[in-house]
Design a protein around this motif. Sequence first.
Motif, PDB file in Angstrom:
ATOM      1  N   UNK A   1      40.473  60.873  37.181  1.00 33.01           N
ATOM      2  CA  UNK A   1      41.136  61.518  36.040  1.00 33.01           C
ATOM      3  C   UNK A   1      42.629  61.717  36.328  1.00 33.01           C
ATOM      4  N   UNK A   2      42.930  62.188  37.559  1.00 32.69           N
ATOM      5  CA  UNK A   2      44.345  62.403  37.916  1.00 32.69           C
ATOM      6  C   UNK A   2      45.090  61.076  37.952  1.00 32.69           C
ATOM      7  N   UNK A   3      44.399  60.039  38.369  1.00 30.92           N
ATOM      8  CA  UNK A   3      45.041  58.707  38.400  1.00 30.92           C
ATOM      9  C   UNK A   3      45.385  58.259  36.977  1.00 30.92           C
ATOM     10  N   UNK A   4      44.465  58.473  36.039  1.00 37.27           N
ATOM     11  CA  UNK A   4      44.718  58.072  34.641  1.00 37.27           C
ATOM     12  C   UNK A   4      45.883  58.874  34.066  1.00 37.27           C
ATOM     13  N   UNK A   5      45.873  60.183  34.298  1.00 36.76           N
ATOM     14  CA  UNK A   5      46.965  61.024  33.774  1.00 36.76           C
ATOM     15  C   UNK A   5      48.303  60.577  34.365  1.00 36.76           C
TER      16      UNK A   5
END
Length: 319
Positions: free
Chosen positions: A285-289
């Motif tokens: 999720x942090x990678x996508x954000x």
Amino acid sequence: MSTLTAEPAAPTEQKLMDQAELTAEARRLKAERRALIIAHLYQRPEIQDLADFVGDSLGLSQQAAATDNDLIVFCGVHFMAESAAILSPQKTVILPEPKAGCPMADMVTPDALREMKAKYPGVPVVAYVNTSAAVKAESDICCTSRNAVKIVEAVEGDTVIFIPDRNLAHYVQTQTRKKVIPWPGFCPTHDRIKVDDLRRMKESHPEAVVLVHPETDQAIVDLADKVFSTEGMRRFVRESPAKEFIIGTEMGILHALQKDRPDASFYFPSGDEQICPNMKSTTLRKLVVALERLEPRVTVPEDIRLRAKRALDRMLAVQ
Ligand code: 13P
Ligand code: SF4
């Protein structure tokens, strides 16, 4: 006068996405942004599977130095992304979780190092890459666990100050005739691998080859068959005829080992203790954000960058 505007919510925050959706979104954004995703071997499996390159600290620095992409998304810990920013200042370097630090890197500061240097005038400083840019800037040359012995041998003189890992310093000392003056730092994750756990594991699996990282305690190294960096372990396992391996490093490496050798069994003597929380703090999720927002960015002040780059360039030239 500046105007404050509310930050727009990222699409991942507008709707809950499951792992498959997040993976698809990461792939879409990666292509759209023309990002190079590089990941350390301790990263979560889903992050390693998305990365263009997965490797050890040396391999990651080499990739960061060589890439043509203008955007590098670094899935690892802060000092690794910082090295990419030092080597490629014209590129945008993103660290998806800005709090992903390395406790060992925090065990040496530029001031403390300057005091040590004053005690040993003229003795070169070899800095493990697990250090801040400001500490690298005070050092003569960098090394990683893969090339530490080679680097110490390549440095002029018969004595070196070796920072910050006392265990790697000790391992290098067993491989060189030079005098290695250690710094008292250590990796809390590797430190949690216990000798009794390893002894018991060896008794239960007498055929297993014991591979350990040089960040482990000397007593663990003494019980090992081989001492390798993470990439060194991966290469050894790929080519070994053995079917069982006891692994003395962070557990994230299991994903790559199992991919390469689905026929083999891997045992981690101290189990979940062999997990680095910092390495695991980068999530899909942090990678996508991070790919959506193109932040958090990692930058290094130019005066520090230039001096730190000299130490990293010297290391890369020895390879
Ligand atoms: P290598 O990947 O260079 O073996 O280093 C291990 C490590 O602890 C990185 O933080
Ligand atoms: Fe730092 Fe140890 Fe984690 Fe590597 S495994 S990032 S040395 S704390």
